[in-house]
Design a protein around this motif. Structure first.
Motif, PDB file in Angstrom:
ATOM      1  N   ARG A 170      40.467  38.632  38.473  1.00 35.93           N
ATOM      2  CA  ARG A 170      39.318  38.881  39.338  1.00 35.93           C
ATOM      3  C   ARG A 170      38.439  37.651  39.249  1.00 35.93           C
ATOM      4  N   LEU A 171      38.044  37.146  40.398  1.00 40.91           N
ATOM      5  CA  LEU A 171      37.256  35.912  40.408  1.00 40.91           C
ATOM      6  C   LEU A 171      35.770  36.215  40.325  1.00 40.91           C
ATOM      7  N   GLY A 172      35.046  35.293  39.700  1.00 42.04           N
ATOM      8  CA  GLY A 172      33.595  35.411  39.587  1.00 42.04           C
ATOM      9  C   GLY A 172      32.907  34.364  40.426  1.00 42.04           C
ATOM     10  N   GLU A 173      32.097  33.541  39.769  1.00 45.49           N
ATOM     11  CA  GLU A 173      31.255  32.563  40.469  1.00 45.49           C
ATOM     12  C   GLU A 173      31.989  31.243  40.681  1.00 45.49           C
ATOM     13  N   ARG A 174      31.562  30.501  41.734  1.00 43.02           N
ATOM     14  CA  ARG A 174      32.000  29.112  41.879  1.00 43.02           C
ATOM     15  C   ARG A 174      31.342  28.288  40.784  1.00 43.02           C
ATOM     16  N   VAL A 175      32.066  27.324  40.287  1.00 45.45           N
ATOM     17  CA  VAL A 175      31.519  26.382  39.301  1.00 45.45           C
ATOM     18  C   VAL A 175      31.322  25.052  40.007  1.00 45.45           C
ATOM     19  N   GLY A 176      30.090  24.756  40.378  1.00 48.33           N
ATOM     20  CA  GLY A 176      29.801  23.514  41.088  1.00 48.33           C
ATOM     21  C   GLY A 176      30.340  23.561  42.518  1.00 48.33           C
ATOM     22  N   GLY A 177      30.424  22.381  43.114  1.00 49.50           N
ATOM     23  CA  GLY A 177      30.896  22.282  44.497  1.00 49.50           C
ATOM     24  C   GLY A 177      32.285  21.687  44.533  1.00 49.50           C
ATOM     25  N   VAL A 223      36.451  25.218  41.927  1.00 52.29           N
ATOM     26  CA  VAL A 223      36.692  26.009  40.723  1.00 52.29           C
ATOM     27  C   VAL A 223      35.865  27.290  40.751  1.00 52.29           C
ATOM     28  N   TRP A 224      36.489  28.361  40.325  1.00 54.00           N
ATOM     29  CA  TRP A 224      35.822  29.652  40.139  1.00 54.00           C
ATOM     30  C   TRP A 224      35.986  30.077  38.683  1.00 54.00           C
ATOM     31  N   THR A 225      35.066  30.876  38.209  1.00 53.47           N
ATOM     32  CA  THR A 225      35.330  31.574  36.959  1.00 53.47           C
ATOM     33  C   THR A 225      36.206  32.782  37.286  1.00 53.47           C
ATOM     34  N   GLY A 226      36.756  33.386  36.259  1.00 55.43           N
ATOM     35  CA  GLY A 226      37.554  34.580  36.485  1.00 55.43           C
ATOM     36  C   GLY A 226      37.892  35.251  35.182  1.00 55.43           C
ATOM     37  N   SER A 227      38.389  36.481  35.309  1.00 54.03           N
ATOM     38  CA  SER A 227      38.883  37.163  34.122  1.00 54.03           C
ATOM     39  C   SER A 227      40.197  37.842  34.463  1.00 54.03           C
ATOM     40  N   VAL A 228      41.018  38.020  33.437  1.00 54.02           N
ATOM     41  CA  VAL A 228      42.317  38.677  33.610  1.00 54.02           C
ATOM     42  C   VAL A 228      42.068  40.178  33.658  1.00 54.02           C
ATOM     43  N   VAL A 229      42.579  40.820  34.683  1.00 53.37           N
ATOM     44  CA  VAL A 229      42.409  42.268  34.762  1.00 53.37           C
ATOM     45  C   VAL A 229      43.717  43.007  34.497  1.00 53.37           C
ATOM     46  N   GLU A 230      44.830  42.292  34.563  1.00 53.29           N
ATOM     47  CA  GLU A 230      46.097  42.946  34.249  1.00 53.29           C
ATOM     48  C   GLU A 230      47.106  41.903  33.776  1.00 53.29           C
ATOM     49  N   GLU A 266      25.999  28.580  28.380  1.00 51.37           N
ATOM     50  CA  GLU A 266      24.897  28.381  27.423  1.00 51.37           C
ATOM     51  C   GLU A 266      23.569  28.878  27.978  1.00 51.37           C
ATOM     52  N   GLU A 267      23.388  28.650  29.277  1.00 55.13           N
ATOM     53  CA  GLU A 267      22.149  29.123  29.921  1.00 55.13           C
ATOM     54  C   GLU A 267      22.110  30.636  30.007  1.00 55.13           C
ATOM     55  N   GLY A 268      23.233  31.280  29.663  1.00 51.73           N
ATOM     56  CA  GLY A 268      23.289  32.736  29.712  1.00 51.73           C
ATOM     57  C   GLY A 268      23.551  33.266  31.103  1.00 51.73           C
ATOM     58  N   GLN A 269      24.050  32.407  31.975  1.00 54.04           N
ATOM     59  CA  GLN A 269      24.328  32.855  33.346  1.00 54.04           C
ATOM     60  C   GLN A 269      25.508  33.819  33.339  1.00 54.04           C
ATOM     61  N   ASP A 270      25.367  34.818  34.164  1.00 52.73           N
ATOM     62  CA  ASP A 270      26.391  35.843  34.262  1.00 52.73           C
ATOM     63  C   ASP A 270      27.479  35.323  35.193  1.00 52.73           C
ATOM     64  N   VAL A 271      28.431  34.579  34.659  1.00 52.25           N
ATOM     65  CA  VAL A 271      29.384  33.884  35.518  1.00 52.25           C
ATOM     66  C   VAL A 271      30.611  34.706  35.867  1.00 52.25           C
ATOM     67  N   LEU A 272      30.798  35.818  35.161  1.00 50.87           N
ATOM     68  CA  LEU A 272      32.014  36.596  35.378  1.00 50.87           C
ATOM     69  C   LEU A 272      31.777  37.780  36.293  1.00 50.87           C
ATOM     70  N   PRO A 273      32.856  38.239  36.952  1.00 47.92           N
ATOM     71  CA  PRO A 273      32.719  39.408  37.820  1.00 47.92           C
ATOM     72  C   PRO A 273      32.492  40.635  36.964  1.00 47.92           C
ATOM     73  N   GLY A 274      31.475  41.381  37.250  1.00 49.19           N
ATOM     74  CA  GLY A 274      31.225  42.642  36.544  1.00 49.19           C
ATOM     75  C   GLY A 274      31.329  42.501  35.049  1.00 49.19           C
ATOM     76  N   ALA A 275      30.782  41.398  34.510  1.00 48.89           N
ATOM     77  CA  ALA A 275      30.958  41.105  33.085  1.00 48.89           C
ATOM     78  C   ALA A 275      30.394  42.228  32.226  1.00 48.89           C
ATOM     79  N   THR A 276      31.223  42.660  31.272  1.00 44.85           N
ATOM     80  CA  THR A 276      30.741  43.580  30.256  1.00 44.85           C
ATOM     81  C   THR A 276      30.649  42.745  28.982  1.00 44.85           C
ATOM     82  N   THR A 277      30.471  43.367  27.855  1.00 39.53           N
ATOM     83  CA  THR A 277      30.341  42.560  26.648  1.00 39.53           C
ATOM     84  C   THR A 277      31.666  42.020  26.171  1.00 39.53           C
TER      85      THR A 277
END
Ligand SMILES: Nc1nc2c([nH]c(=O)n2[C@H]2C[C@H](O)[C@@H](COP(=O)(O)OP(=O)(O)OP(=O)(O)O)O2)c(=O)[nH]1
Length: 151
Positions: A73-80, A92-99, A140-151
């Motif tokens: 699942r993709l999250g935020e764009r990282v830069g342009g 580039v996008w952030t992302g997390s593995v969902v399966e 580091e800035e604490g930005q919520d870069v992931l989709p639906g980020a949990t802990t």
């Protein structure tokens, strides 16, 4: 605008390479290229070229299935647009593995989840170094870069 001095022909859009910074907590997935020989051994973010008519995000999800065998699942764009060779841009996008669990199925011979202190410990391809730096700053800035980020 008159006198702009732009005498060239139509601007050719860049060939777009999409890549994903997969995060697991503060661990970042790095992939070591196995080909071509000029790039083999260099570490990169998984991804590849967008095919004609394909949405960029769809291309990235497809590449993760092909290269790693996982659904992401993709999250935020990282830069342009990050510069690659002339006529090419890296997006580039952030992302997390969902399966699934990532495996080096195609284009890579090793994958590594880099812990927070080790993000710079691999030999990133030159284009990726500023991307990794930018991503570190966002986290580091604490930005919520992931989709639906949990802990
Ligand atoms: N995927 C990816 N490619 C990168 C990164 N950094 C970087 O310089 N590149 C370059 C390497 C390649 O020249 C190009 C991506 O092409 P690719 O060979 O991965 O594309 P692809 O999977 O669609 O392969 P193909 O169908 O053309 O064989 O971008 C990165 O982080 N991820």
């Amino acid at each position: 605008m008159r006198g702009s001095g732009c005498e060239g022909g139509p601007v050719t859009p860049p060939v777009v390479v999409v890549a994903v910074a997969l995060l697991r907590g503060r661990q970042l997935l790095a992939a070591r290229r196995s080909a071509p020989s000029a790039l083999a051994g260099g570490w990169e973010l998984p991804g590849g070229k967008v095919e004609p008519g394909e949405r960029e995000e769809d291309a990235l999800v497809r590449e993760c299935v092909e290269e790693l065998g996982v659904e992401v699942r993709l999250g935020e764009r990282v830069g342009g647009d990050w510069p690659l060779s002339p006529g090419r841009a890296l997006r580039v996008w952030t992302g997390s593995v969902v399966e699934g669990e990532p495996a080096p199925l195609q284009d890579h011979d090793e994958l590594r989840w880099l812990s927070w202190g080790d993000w710079e410990s691999v030999g990133w391809l030159p284009a990726d170094m500023p991307v990794v730096g930018r991503l570190r700053a966002l986290v580091e800035e604490g930005q919520d870069v992931l989709p639906g980020a949990t802990t």
